[in-house]
Write a protein that holds these residues in place. Structure first.
Motif, PDB file in Angstrom:
ATOM      1  N   GLU A 129      50.129  42.064  41.468  1.00 19.11           N
ATOM      2  CA  GLU A 129      49.936  41.236  40.340  1.00 19.11           C
ATOM      3  C   GLU A 129      51.046  41.445  39.271  1.00 19.11           C
ATOM      4  N   ASP A 184      50.275  37.675  34.504  1.00 14.16           N
ATOM      5  CA  ASP A 184      48.982  37.546  35.134  1.00 14.16           C
ATOM      6  C   ASP A 184      47.860  38.407  35.220  1.00 14.16           C
ATOM      7  N   ARG A 185      48.333  39.716  35.057  1.00  9.11           N
ATOM      8  CA  ARG A 185      47.309  40.725  34.628  1.00  9.11           C
ATOM      9  C   ARG A 185      46.687  40.359  33.196  1.00  9.11           C
TER      10      ARG A 185
END
Length: 951
Positions: A136, A140-141
């Protein structure tokens, strides 16, 4: 609950180090809502009944913006309408990393209680913290962390209910992927634009929306006007192999089709690349950091002598290259060529909100308009607004959102209105904003570090401090001065020598390193003096009271004391923290009268006579070493006490006492510079004045040659000597004009850290080392120098940042920037007050001298008022005048008359207020009379500058 974060870090030697940090998770972090009954909160920010009415959200709700909404829509978030907003720790950290200015603005909003913004530390809450998953991305995290926190708030607030129904949370994002995932999680989520447009009763907020990428092509044509900007990867590769050069874009104030890119070379070497034409400028904006590609040598041109301003009707995006651009290239080809290039990409945008005025579209009902910035170096900006009628005649602020390759102008959005154009308060705010002068009131955090009143000198203060209260100390300053930095004394010693002391306000005693007041002073950098107003660097209790060396009160000082013989040779130098009690606070005129009045024999007058005698010798020694004495016309306004309008304008007269104070301030600065460098060779804060490159002297040499006078520029001494003997029979003002031109050739003096540079020389003062010690009330550089000197004489303790050359260098850069912007702000203030003066005085006829000639204009200096204005020769009448420009002369022939540099002319001066955005003082020629020619003039430039001695 304890977790650990593990990451790897590259070391200086090229190895990899594993870093493990503890990360604490808690379950007692408050949600911040008044309505919540679960959290045991001591204070809340989010209101019980948020009352923002929306067509999309008819229920009470809080808003959670994601990072990109904060970064791009900060102008909307700052509006007083927007309240009850939750700023997540994840968002705050990302904004801090990506934009320091927006991070500061966001923090300011959060601290404003009326806005009801709440910072929620989701990264330390047990139920909202998430780990990054394998594969990830960090982005996106963080998006997922924002969704998780929004989900937690939604569930958490379901358990509580406001007076008007259940509270909900609305997530704002412009990221389509993030929006889709939020909807799949059952969250209420909208794009920022659709949410703002849904707000009832606040249509003006729509104007403040920055254009999204989806919108940016809606208001542009399909024709490509500019080359594509290269991606950063290609730019970096080109910079590495030498194909491209990196530099700062500097748009011309006089010619919108021309700019230079300043490329900093290794060491002191730097170069300027000339850019001409819209396509080569390629959507660069003043102060952007750009990548340029040099054109082949046979395509190099010279700076144009034509003055071109992008005014009047908006040029169409489909318009072909105009006559102006063709004329630009033709005129440039006639003269000496300079390295010429084109912008291939933008490395860093330096956009900020710009002040100016709206040029409403002539199309009825149109919402698309052009905004004209106050600064001519900034291009006009297209904006969408429904408030055009309300904004007519207003100064407004506009931010740039982007500049598509299909559009002749950048696209932007309305930020806020500043007030009516021409209003004194509005115009003063404009010049402060345009010159980035920090002018907000001092915060409570800053004021909390002021000493309590009444203040007195205690025995603890006297430790490591010498008692000099018995000395006959006095200060000499301009009239009305309340921030008195310096005072002097002179007395005869038993051995027949003289003791001279320069006593400087001990500001560093009150401002301690690292506290809020110190940080604020470091950011402001300098006090800014406007006409009738002063923007203080430190709070008034210090600047005009406790640190001001007023007469008949005890004050703390830092003293530089010399033993000097009667030939002004320094025998001993010592430095000490002290306590003084000034016996007199005099103006320059009062001090001069005492010196000249032989009937006065009091101690203060004897002091002044001794100082004056030594100062004359010191000045003579400096000039023999090659120090420059350059002319600088400075004007003073007499302001009406009730209306605050200027009622008189005159050039300042410099007296012997001006020079007397100047000499001892220079001597103190040089003595202190040597001391702190000897003690701290790697971290002394010094000031240097680089020698101008030979090309800078071209205009000076041509001007002198036109009057058969030879000027030598091999060294400062050669220049000073040749200026001293430059005379023309029957032209007494010639030498002054020549010195004014010589001033224009000079480089800017700058602060630097001794450990980061090897060239310390101060060209103008002909001194091998120099610093600023004598004005700590109004300059932060002097406070740092005081701290260094105090450590050097064991009068104070050091601290890490003081001995860190990297931090000293970064501080120097900010001080140089603030000093430069304050000078520009002061000149703009003089220009505005000059306009007010001529508005009330009507038309005046005055004598002037030609200072420069251009291809279509002459620049005239009016010595009486210290003004400089451009007189254009245009072709508004049917008969086009014959204009011949000779750059080598330099001269300009209009019809039968030839204008040379330094020619005497008579002009009519009046205020032209036809363009309220750029009101100008109009100059028209009376003598010589040039038949068949109409003349006009743009803004007049004030020559009001501080003397170049750099004390």
């Amino acid at each position: 609950m304890l977790k650990s974060k593990t990451f790897v870090k590259k070391t200086r030697s090229g190895g990899v180090m594993k870093i493990v940090r503890e990360h604490y998770l808690r379950d007692d972090i408050w949600c911040g809502s008044e309505v919540c009954t679960e959290c045991k909160q001591e204070s809340t920010a989010l209101q019980r009944d948020p009352c923002l009415e929306s067509n999309l959200c008819s229920y009470p709700h809080y808003v959670i913006p994601d990072t990109n909404v904060v970064l791009h829509q900060i102008d909307v978030l700052e509006d007083q309408v927007i309240r009850n907003v939750i700023i997540l720790q994840t968002v705050l950290a990302e904004v801090r990393h990506r934009s320091a200015p927006i991070y500061k603005r966001l923090k300011d909003i959060v601290h404003e209680k009326e806005k009801n913004f709440y910072t929620f530390t989701n990264e330390h809450h047990r139920e909202t913290f998430i780990e990054r998953e394998p594969g990830e991305s960090a982005n996106d995290r963080n998006d997922r962390a924002i969704r998780v926190a929004a989900k937690w708030y939604s569930e958490h607030l379901k358990k509580s209910e406001s007076d008007t129904g259940p509270l909900k949370v609305v997530l704002l994002t412009n990221d389509q992927g993030n929006k889709q995932k939020a909807e799949e999680s059952g969250l209420l989520v909208y794009k920022c634009e659709e949410y703002i447009k849904s707000l009832i009763g606040n249509p003006e907020l729509v104007d403040r929306l920055a254009l999204s990428n989806d919108d940016k092509n809606d208001i542009t044509s399909s024709k490509v006007l500019f080359p594509e900007h290269l991606p950063l990867s290609r730019i970096q590769a080109g910079l590495k192999n030498g194909t491209f050069l990196q530099g700062t874009f500097r748009a011309s104030r006089d010619n919108y089709l021309e700019a230079t890119v300043f490329v900093q070379g290794e060491g002191e070497e730097s170069t300027e690349v000339l850019i001409q034409g819209l396509q080569n400028l390629n959507r660069s904006v003043y102060q952007d950091v750009v990548a340029v590609q040099l054109l082949p040598r046979d395509q190099w041109v010279a700076p144009s002598s034509v003055v071109l301003q992008d005014e009047g009707a908006a040029k169409d995006d489909n318009e072909e290259e105009g006559e102006e651009e063709k004329e630009l290239r033709v005129s440039a080809a006639e003269a000496a060529r300079k390295p010429t290039g084109r912008v291939v990409g933008i490395i860093k945008r330096n956009w900020r909100p710009f002040c100016g005025m709206l040029n409403a579209s002539i199309i009825k009902g149109s919402t698309r308009h052009l905004f004209t910035p106050a600064d001519r170096r900034i291009p006009r900006i297209r904006i969408e607004t429904r408030q055009a009628d309300a904004l007519a005649g207003q100064r407004i602020m506009v931010a740039i959102d982007g500049w598509p390759k299909h559009s002749r102008y950048p696209n932007g959005h309305f930020v806020r209105s500043l007030g009516s154009a021409g209003d004194k308060e509005t115009e003063q705010q404009v010049l402060l904003l345009e010159h980035d002068v920090p002018h907000q009131a001092f915060s409570q955090a800053v004021l909390s570090f002021l000493p309590t009143m009444p203040w007195e000198i205690t025995p603890e203060v006297m430790v490591n401090r010498e008692d000099l209260r018995s000395l006959t100390v006095c200060s000499v300053d301009p009239p009305g001065c309340t921030d008195i930095d310096d005072a002097l004394h002179c007395r005869e010693l038993d051995n027949g020598n003289l003791e001279v002391g320069v006593h400087i306000a001990d500001v560093s005693h009150f401002i301690r390193p690292g506290n809020a007041m110190d940080k604020e002073a470091a950011n402001r950098g300098t006090t800014v003096y406007l006409c009738g107003k002063r923007i203080d660097m430190v709070p008034e209790l210090l600047s005009s009271n406790l640190c001001s060396l007023r007469s008949n009160v005890e004050r703390l000082a830092f003293s530089c004391i010399w033993e000097i013989n009667h030939e002004a040779e320094i025998l001993k130098t010592r430095f000490t923290k002290s306590v003084i009690k000034s016996k007199a606070s005099l103006t320059y005129a009062e001090a001069q009268m005492r010196i000249d009045d032989t009937t006065q024999t009091d101690d203060v007058t004897k002091n002044l006579r001794g100082l004056n005698k030594l100062a004359k010798i010191l000045k003579k020694h400096r000039i023999l070493k090659g120090a420059l004495t350059l002319s600088s016309i400075e004007v003073r306004f007499h302001i009406d006490s009730e209306t605050h309008d200027p009622i008189d304008l005159q050039t300042k007269e410099l007296m012997e006492t001006n020079s007397m104070v100047e000499e001892f301030m220079l001597l103190a600065n040089i003595s202190v510079a040597q001391k702190i460098f000897d003690e701290f060779p790697d971290c002394a804060l010094l000031r240097k004045h680089p020698a101008p490159p030979p090309s800078n002297y071209d205009i000076l040499l041509k001007a002198a040659k036109s009057k058969a006078v030879e000027i030598h520029t091999d060294s400062a001494k050669a220049l000073a000597d040749s200026l001293d003997v430059a005379r023309v029979d029957g032209f007494p003002y010639f030498n002054t004009l020549l010195r004014i031109l010589a001033t224009r050739c000079m480089m800017q003096a700058v602060y630097f850290c001794s450990g980061m540079d090897s060239d310390f020389h101060h060209y103008g003062l002909a001194s091998p080392i120099y610093t600023h010690f004598t004005s700590p009330i109004r300059r932060y550089a002097d406070i740092i120098v005081h701290r260094l000197l105090a450590v050097a004489i064991a009068a104070d303790k050091t601290y890490p940042d003081l001995m860190d050359k990297q931090k000293q260098s970064a501080l120097s850069n900010n001080l140089n920037y603030r000093h430069k912007m304050s000078q520009y702000a002061q000149r703009a203030s003089v220009a505005f007050h000059t306009q007010l003066f001529f508005k009330s005085r009507g038309i005046l006829n005055e004598e002037g001298f030609v200072l420069f000639v251009r291809k279509n204009a002459i620049i005239v200096l009016i010595p009486k008022f210290g003004l400089e204005g451009t007189v254009f020769f245009d072709s508004k009448n049917k008969v086009v005048p014959k204009v011949v420009f000779d750059e080598e002369g330099p001269s300009l022939t209009v019809e039968q008359h030839t204008f040379h540099i330094f020619d005497r002319v008579m002009v009519t001066i009046s205020l032209d207020a036809s363009n309220i955005q750029h009101q100008k003082i109009r100059m028209s020629l009376i003598e010589p009379v040039v038949p068949g020619v109409s003349v006009s003039a743009p803004e007049i430039e004030p020559l009001a500058k501080k003397p170049r001695l750099d004390r």
